[in-house]
Each structure stands twice: as structure tokens, then as C-alpha cells.
Design a protein around this motif. Structure first.
Motif, PDB file in Angstrom:
ATOM      1  N   VAL A   1      -5.246   6.599 -11.612  1.00  0.00           N
ATOM      2  CA  VAL A   1      -4.033   6.219 -10.881  1.00  0.00           C
ATOM      3  C   VAL A   1      -4.417   5.646  -9.530  1.00  0.00           C
ATOM      4  O   VAL A   1      -3.890   4.615  -9.089  1.00  0.00           O
ATOM      5  N   LEU A   2      -5.387   6.294  -8.876  1.00  0.00           N
ATOM      6  CA  LEU A   2      -5.879   5.824  -7.585  1.00  0.00           C
ATOM      7  C   LEU A   2      -6.408   4.401  -7.711  1.00  0.00           C
ATOM      8  O   LEU A   2      -6.189   3.552  -6.838  1.00  0.00           O
ATOM      9  N   TYR A   3      -7.105   4.141  -8.820  1.00  0.00           N
ATOM     10  CA  TYR A   3      -7.659   2.807  -9.041  1.00  0.00           C
ATOM     11  C   TYR A   3      -6.542   1.778  -9.157  1.00  0.00           C
ATOM     12  O   TYR A   3      -6.582   0.720  -8.527  1.00  0.00           O
TER      13      TYR A   3
ATOM     14  N   GLY B   1      -2.599  -2.447  -4.219  1.00  0.00           N
ATOM     15  CA  GLY B   1      -2.635  -2.628  -2.776  1.00  0.00           C
ATOM     16  C   GLY B   1      -3.465  -3.848  -2.405  1.00  0.00           C
ATOM     17  O   GLY B   1      -3.094  -4.661  -1.560  1.00  0.00           O
ATOM     18  N   LEU B   2      -4.579  -3.974  -3.111  1.00  0.00           N
ATOM     19  CA  LEU B   2      -5.481  -5.086  -2.861  1.00  0.00           C
ATOM     20  C   LEU B   2      -4.817  -6.426  -3.163  1.00  0.00           C
ATOM     21  O   LEU B   2      -4.946  -7.389  -2.406  1.00  0.00           O
ATOM     22  N   LEU B   3      -4.070  -6.447  -4.284  1.00  0.00           N
ATOM     23  CA  LEU B   3      -3.395  -7.697  -4.653  1.00  0.00           C
ATOM     24  C   LEU B   3      -2.411  -8.092  -3.573  1.00  0.00           C
ATOM     25  O   LEU B   3      -2.298  -9.267  -3.220  1.00  0.00           O
ATOM     26  N   VAL B   4      -1.700  -7.083  -3.019  1.00  0.00           N
ATOM     27  CA  VAL B   4      -0.746  -7.373  -1.953  1.00  0.00           C
ATOM     28  C   VAL B   4      -1.482  -7.945  -0.749  1.00  0.00           C
ATOM     29  O   VAL B   4      -1.098  -8.979  -0.193  1.00  0.00           O
ATOM     30  N   VAL B   5      -2.590  -7.287  -0.375  1.00  0.00           N
ATOM     31  CA  VAL B   5      -3.340  -7.749   0.796  1.00  0.00           C
ATOM     32  C   VAL B   5      -3.857  -9.165   0.569  1.00  0.00           C
ATOM     33  O   VAL B   5      -3.726 -10.042   1.428  1.00  0.00           O
ATOM     34  N   LEU B   6      -4.438  -9.411  -0.622  1.00  0.00           N
ATOM     35  CA  LEU B   6      -4.985 -10.736  -0.919  1.00  0.00           C
ATOM     36  C   LEU B   6      -3.876 -11.781  -0.927  1.00  0.00           C
ATOM     37  O   LEU B   6      -4.042 -12.885  -0.406  1.00  0.00           O
TER      38      LEU B   6
END
Lengths: 388, 408
Positions: free
Chosen positions: B289-291, B297-302
Motif C-alpha cells: 500500500v505504501l508503494y 504521490g510521485l505521479l502528482v509531483v512529476l
């Protein structure tokens, strides 16, 4: 001058708490490892032969070059660590030295790899030239046959190409063969070019290893003058003459190997690998296109026709739009503007330029592949006609 | 086991590493990989291993990793020697056009599968031979070719039985690995057999067949889908069912991994000392789940970064005074070199970011769960283990690197 540590002798899996005492009187200076209670000496390490090992924060691990590989003194806690480093000043110095040794190794390896890449980028076009000469023409012809079969299958969904005129002795086919033979006359190429005009709606022409060249009907229909057709044909014959198909096979396999090495993925299946290989290979194929253009200009000079038809035709077929400019590094053909300038620089004006094909030949060639008839118009609806 | 051993002290295993320390190692590694044309990856691997090893504290004493980057670098060169013939064979095959080509590709695929068994074993050997605990080295003996052959033949059986034989294959390979593992002069033993795998394996298989089959059946029978072009897109309930199937898949995967690892590792003994491992499926599932959260989260940041970049480009195009238009924006992208550089940077950033999230959640999570879930009964019996001879030159890691089968 002493510190507390956990001691392992590297011979037996036991850890014991010890005091390490520096013995400056000994020659060479030694680190005496003693039992904290009885003060009995357990071992004695030459101080200059000790070294630091990587470990977690708030711990030092010290090994000895004169003891078994697993022998350790482990020091925990900031106070004891400070004591240990004060007792053995050579440790920190040696750690810095090791760090620099790693930096040197990494720099050396990187420089070596970089020079391999540079040598590759500039050397492979030359190398591929030489290597290609080592490939027996018979072998190349066989590879060309295979490539032809594969391309045919993939372009036509396995149905195979339809030749515009299967009869080799038709006026058009004989004219094309005469042109190809004339272009190769006296060049000493091991191949006799074989040109096939094929019916498809893709405006293209290409050459394969072993002397085969294909000219697609859509490109033929776009040609307005015999020189346009002859220019592109001579360009493809240039690929045959320089054995570019074979050269690019050799080059691209070497590229895959190199890119795989850089990325550490020898299967070459990663996206980075594919992009990298494409970029490098296109560098080579752009050079091949320029060579083929030069060949076309040379041929035009020898046979006495205008080579600029090549660019006229290509320009008409593939308009240089902004997008293709942006992607020009990815495309295998140099931009047509660039090519036109290069070709014009090559071609000397010919006083008695005459078309590459006679009027009769050209009309036969142009009519080889008539475009399919337009779809029938819907029947006009005449008012008053009886409804069916 | 004697009564004294049963009463003996339990040795604890702790894991003292933190995610932000690992994050530092990975980010530094990525940054250094750029100027070194990727060669820093050997140093990166070494630093990561040092981190995992030295933070694993068994009965008060941490593990030590003694391998060096230079060994990995040299190993990779050796792997090239293995790989070149395969590469040449593939090149030759791609230029043939007979029915034998398919057979040729199959043969090469089989050869790679066989070689990867060898590579896995040698990589394990490499790591164990460079692992110290209490000053004594571990080792992997046995024959890597025999292991590769065993794995290869079992794979054929598994394919022929449509996967039913898998628990037997897995337990056979585990047993081979552990029965040839040594700590100093003391040999490992493993008691676990196929039964440790059968429950989680068939259970997970059945649950997934049920959830996926049920979803497909429901969508098909209730016509709960829309056709977009020719691709069927499930409706709201069907989408929910698909999501449920993914959750079931992730949970059963966690259940299988933790279940088999707990059962098999708990049968490992080293002389009088015995290992016990307890990991619940929920703990690993939470790492999954963390992954997913990390990736999201990463996709949002990118995405936000890309938006900001586009905004900056738009502003640059508008700064000429005239109102920005598509042509002006395109003009910035005229240069092919800039485009290619952008493409490569974007690709590397995305790849690196995903690798980072996977390392921080999945790899870190699994290692720390294993460590924290383990205890050793009668650890004092290990005090009498003697060193098992000097280190041989083991250059076995490179092939695993080249075939991409290495872990940690």
C-alpha cells in the motif's frame, strides 16, 4: 591511551569485551588487546597495520592486515570512538586514502568507458566499412533474401508484394534494368542490382543487402519527370553500391552491445536501451543517406541527367513540417533542405543534360502501376424517376 | 533437541536502518551515475548492501558486508564473456528465415533461463561469502551448475503440469540452497518441504481465480461495460470489482511471500541453533500500500513539475511581447538536440523515481520485516563455530547483474 571495544579474532565466532591499549614502547608500535578485568593480554596488533571498515553510524570497526580477514575490534559510542581515533591516528588518514583510491578507480573506469563510446561513435562508420568488405557477397545476398521476405510479410500482412509488371522483358522493366546496369558500369561492385517496382500506397523506396532495391508504386506515381524517378533510383542504387544495409546490421548490433554495457542490461530490452541505440544508429544512417546522395549525383553526372529531381520528389512526398524538424535527430534521413544544398554543391551544371529515360521508356514506366480507378460516383437521382 | 537447548536464551534480530538514510544513499547514487555514465551503479549497490547488512543486528552483533565495488565491476566484465555468444547467436538468428528460427529463439530463451539459475546461485554465493558475523564468514557451497540444472528441469515439470508442481520445485530449490549454506565450519539444515508452499500457493491461486473469474463473469453476464472503440471498458460496479481483484492479488501475494518465508525459514537450523521467523501478511501488504501511495504521490509531483515547466515555456514564448501562439512555443522545441535531451531526462527521472519508491518501500520493507520477525534460539551454541577457510575468488555476481536477476 586506551579504549573499550568488542573483539573478534576471526577464527572463532566469539565476541568478548576488551580494552585496547597502545604500546608506544614496542617496535613497531603495537595495539595490545587485554582482558578488562585480569589485564591479561589476548592479542597484539601492529598499530600501523590496522584499517577502518565501513559500518553503521556511532560505531567503528577496525581490522588488521596481519590477522585473519574477520578479526575485528568494534568500538561503540562517541567517547570510545574518539579515544580509538586518538590512539590510532593512522586510521583516519588511511580512510581518506581509501576514499581517494575509490574516486580514482571510478574516474579511470569512467574515462575508459567514455573513450570507448567516443571511439565507437567516430570509429564504427569506418570500422563497418572495413568489416562489410569481409562479408562474402553470397552471404549478403542470402541475408537480403531473408530481409526481403520479412519486410514483405510485415508490410503486406503476409500476402507478399504484388509486382507492377511481372514480365521482366517489358519495356519498363528493361529500361530500369538498363539504367541500373549503366549506373553500376565499371564500378566493380560484386552485386548486380535488381529493382522491383511494387504496388503499394506507401510512397517509399529502399534498398536491401545483396543488391535488391524496391520502388513503391505510390512514389512512382508522385514522380513528374523521368529525372525525379531516376534520381531516387540512383540514390537507392547508392545504398546497394556502398552495402549500407549490411553495414547498418553490423553497426546496430555493436551499438546494442555498447548501450547494454552502459546500462548494465545486456538483454537490451529497456526503453533507455532502445532510445540510445536508435539515436546512435541514426547517426550512422544519416551518414549513409549522404553517401547515397553523393552516389546519385555522381551517377547523374556520368549518365548526363539532372540529379536535383531526387530532392524535388522527396520534398513533394514528405513535406518538412515543424514536427518532423523537431524530431530530425530521430529520423534516418537528413532534412531535405540540407540535402538539397549538399546535392546542388555536388552537381556541376550539365551542358547537354538529357532525361535519364527516353520518352517511350518513361511513359512505359509511368504506366506500370496505374492508380486504381476512382470509386464509382453515386448515381444522380433524377427527379421524377420511379422509386426502386 | 535437548532440554537445555529448549530452555536456552533466545537471540533477537534487530534492524536499525532508517528510510531516510537509504534515501540519501539512493539519491547520491543517482546523481553520481550521471557523470560516470552509469558505472557508479556498482558503488551504489555496494553502499546499499553495506546499509542493509550493518543495520541488521543479530544477537547484539551487526552483519558486515565486505564486498567491494571493484569486485562487482570485474564480475560484470566476466559476465560479458558469457553474454557475447548469446548476443552473436541472436544476431545470426535475426538474419535467418526458416521455420528453425522460432526453434532457435526458443533454444536461446531456454539457455538464458538456465544461465539465470546459475547466476542466481553464484550471486547468492558472492553475497554470503562477503558476509561476516562475529568475525566469521558465511559461504555457499554446492555446485551452481547443478542448481541451474535442477531449476531448469523442475521448470519443465512445472510447465508440463500447468503450475501444479510449483510447490515441489520451490521447496526443492530452497533445500538445495540452504543445505549448501555454511556459517564458518557449520552447515545449515532446512526441514521444510513442499507442504510449506502448497497451502499459500494453492490458496492464493484459488482466491485469485475466484476473484478474477468472478469479475469477468459478472461483467460479461450483466453486460456492465461500454465499448470505447473496440475496447470494452467496465462500468462502475465492474470497475469496483476489478479494483477488488487487484487488492486480492496484492494481498494473496503478501500472504504467499510471508507465509512461505515464515514456514521455510522457521525450519532452518545451524547445529543447535534454530531460526524462527514470524511475519504476518498484513505487514507486507501495508508495504505494498505504501508503494502504491508513493507512486501516486510521485505521479502528482512529476505532473506538477511538468505543468510548471510548460508554464515556464509558455511564459518564455510570451516574453517576446506578442501574444504567445503555438508556433512560438513550437519554436523552442525546434532543436532536435533539446528534444532528445528532454526525452532522456524525463525517462531517467521517471525510471529513477519509481526505482527509488520501490527500494524505499518494497525492498526496505521486506528486509526489515524479515529481520525484525526473526529470532534465534540457543545462539550461544554458535560461539564454537570456527572460521571455514580463506575466501576463494568468487566472481559470480556479474552474470546476475547482466541478466538482471540480482536482488539487494
Amino acid at each position: 591511551m586506551q579504549f573499550t571495544a568488542r573483539y573478534q579474532d576471526g577464527l572463532i565466532a566469539e565476541t568478548r569485551d576488551v580494552r585496547a591499549v597502545i604500546d608506544l614502547a614496542a617496535d613497531p608500535v603495537a595495539l595490545a588487546i587485554v582482558d578488562p578485568q585480569s589485564r591479561e593480554e589476548i592479542d597484539r596488533w601492529p598499530a600501523a597495520q590496522t584499517y577502518l571498515l565501513h559500518t553503521r553510524a556511532m560505531e567503528l570497526r577496525i581490522g588488521s592486515r596481519t590477522r585473519p580477514a574477520g578479526a575485528r575490534l568494534a568500538v561503540s559510542g562517541i567517547e570510545e570512538m574518539r579515544n580509538a581515533l586518538a590512539v590510532l591516528p593512522s586510521l583516519a588518514k588511511q580512510q581518506r586514502r581509501d576514499g581517494w583510491a575509490q574516486v580514482r578507480l571510478l574516474t579511470l573506469a569512467t574515462a575508459a568507458l567514455a573513450s570507448v563510446i567516443v571511439a565507437y561513435l567516430f570509429g564504427v562508420p569506418l570500422l563497418a566499412d572495413r568489416l562489410v568488405e569481409l562479408v562474402p557477397p553470397g552471404w549478403e545476398t542470402k541475408i537480403g533474401d531473408t530481409a526481403a521476405a520479412q519486410i514483405e510479410r510485415s508490410l503486406t500482412d503476409g500476402e507478399g508484394f504484388v509486382l507492377c509488371e511481372p514480365d521482366r522483358n517489358s519495356v519498363a522493366n528493361r529500361a530500369i534494368a538498363r539504367f541500373a546496369d549503366a549506373a553500376f558500369d565499371g564500378l566493380g561492385s560484386p552485386f548486380r542490382p535488381e529493382v522491383a517496382v511494387v504496388r503499394t500506397d506507401i510512397p517509399n523506396a529502399f534498398a536491401l543487402p545483396g543488391g535488391r532495391a524496391y520502388y513503391f508504386s505510390a512514389l512512382l506515381q508522385a514522380s513528374r519527370t523521368p529525372d525525379e524517378f531516376a534520381g531516387v533510383l540512383a540514390h537507392e542504387l547508392g545504398h546497394v553500391y556502398y552495402r549500407h544495409g549490411m553495414e547498418s546490421l553490423i553497426a546496430s548490433s555493436a551499438t546494442g552491445l555498447l548501450v547494454g554495457f552502459v546500462l548494465g542490461d545486456m538483454t537490451g530490452l529497456s526503453v533507455a536501451g532502445i532510445i540510445g541505440s536508435t539515436l546512435i544508429d541514426n547517426r550512422f544512417s544519416r551518414r549513409a543517406e549522404t553517401q547515397a546522395d553523393t552516389f546519385a549525383a555522381e551517377t547523374a553526372r556520368r549518365l548526363g541527367f539532372q540529379p536535383s529531381g531526387l530532392i524535388d520528389l522527396l520534398e513533394r512526398v514528405a513535406k518538412d513540417d515543424e514536427f518532423s524538424k523537431a524530431l530530425s535527430l530521430f529520423s534516418s534521413h537528413p532534412l531535405t533542405e540540407e540535402r538539397r544544398r549538399a546535392l546542388e554543391a555536388l552537381s556541376t551544371p550539365i551542358a547537354d543534360a538529357k532525361p535519364a529515360f527516353t520518352a517511350a521508356e518513361w511513359s512505359a514506366i509511368r504506366d506500370m502501376c496505374p492508380p486504381p480507378p476512382p470509386p464509382p460516383l453515386p448515381k444522380p437521382v433524377t427527379p421524377g424517376a420511379p422509386a426502386p | 533437541m535437548s532440554e537445555a537447548a529448549a530452555e536456552a536464551r533466545q537471540g533477537r534480530v534487530e534492524f536499525t536502518g532508517s528510510r531516510h538514510e537509504l534515501l540519501g544513499i539512493i539519491v547520491r547514487g543517482y546523481l553520481l551515475m550521471i557523470p560516470t555514465i552509469g558505472l557508479y551503479r556498482f558503488w551504489q549497490t555496494t553502499w546499499k548492501r553495506r546499509f542493509y547488512w550493518q543495520n541488521t543486528v543479530i544477537d547484539g552483533e551487526p552483519l558486515e558486508y565486505t564486498g567491494t565495488p571493484a569486485q562487482l565491476l570485474i564480475g560484470f566484465f566476466f559476465a560479458l564473456a558469457f553474454f557475447l555468444p548469446i548476443y552473436v547467436a541472436l544476431f545470426t538468428l535475426s538474419m535467418q528465415d526458416t521455420d528453425l528460427v522460432l526453434l532457435g529463439y526458443l533454444a536461446i530463451g531456454a539457455a538464458i533461463w538456465f544461465l539465470s539459475g546459475y547466476a542466481i546461485y553464484r550471486a547468492r554465493d558472492f553475497r554470503l561469502a562477503r558476509t561476516l558475523w562475529r568475525g566469521i564468514r558465511f559461504d555457499q557451497k554446492g555446485n551452481a551448475w547443478a542448481y541451474a540444472l535442477r531449476r531448469f528441469l523442475w521448470s519443465i515439470v512445472v510447465v508440463l503440469t500447468l503450475g501444479i508442481a510449483y510447490p515441489w520445485m520451490a521447496s526443492s530449490l530452497w533445500r538445495y540452497r540452504y543445505r549448501h549454506t555454511w556459517y564458518g565450519n557449520r552447515k545449515f539444515e532446512i526441514g521444510g518441504n513442499w507442504k510449506a508452499f502448497a497451502g499459500p500457493y494453492f490458496g492464493a491461486l484459488a482466491l485469485n481465480l475466484l476473484s478474477i473469474g468472478g469479475t469477468v463473469f459478472w461483467i460479461g453476464s450483466a453486460h456492465d461495460f461500454m465499448l470505447v472503440g473496440t475496447t470494452p471498458i467496465p462500468g462502475p460496479v465492474g470497475l469496483l470489482a476489478c479494483l477488488g481483484s487487484v487488492v486480492v492479488l496484492a494481498f494473496t501475494l503478501a500472504w504467499y511471500r510471508t507465509g512461505t518465508a515464515s514456514r521455510m525459514l522457521s525450519t532452518v537450523t545451524i547445529g543447535e541453533a534454530a531460526l524462527t521467523v514470524r511475519i504476518g501478511p498484513g505487514a507486507l501488504f501495508s508495504q505494498f500500500v505504501l508503494y502504491v501511495l508513493g507512486v501516486a504521490g510521485l505521479l502528482v509531483v512529476l505532473g506538477l513539475t511538468a505543468l510548471a515547466a510548460i508554464g515556464a515555456i509558455y511564459a518564455a514564448a510570451a516574453s517576446g511581447g506578442q501574444s504567445p501562439d503555438a508556433a512560438a512555443v513550437m519554436a523552442i522545441f525546434q532543436s532536435g538536440t533539446i528534444n532528445v535531451a528532454l526525452l532522456i531526462v524525463v525517462y531517467l527521472v521517471i525510471l529513477g523515481a519509481f526505482g527509488l519508491v520501490a527500494e524505499l518501500t518494497l525492498s526496505f520493507g521486506w528486509w526489515s520485516l524479515l529481520a525484525r520477525g526473526a529470532t534465534i534460539s540457543n545462539p550461544d551454541s554458535l560461539h564454537s563455530v570456527r572460521s571455514g577457510g580463506e575466501d576463494r575468488a568468487v566472481i559470480g555476481e556479474g552474470l546476475a547483474d547482466a541478466l538482471n536477476v540480482g536482488a539487494y
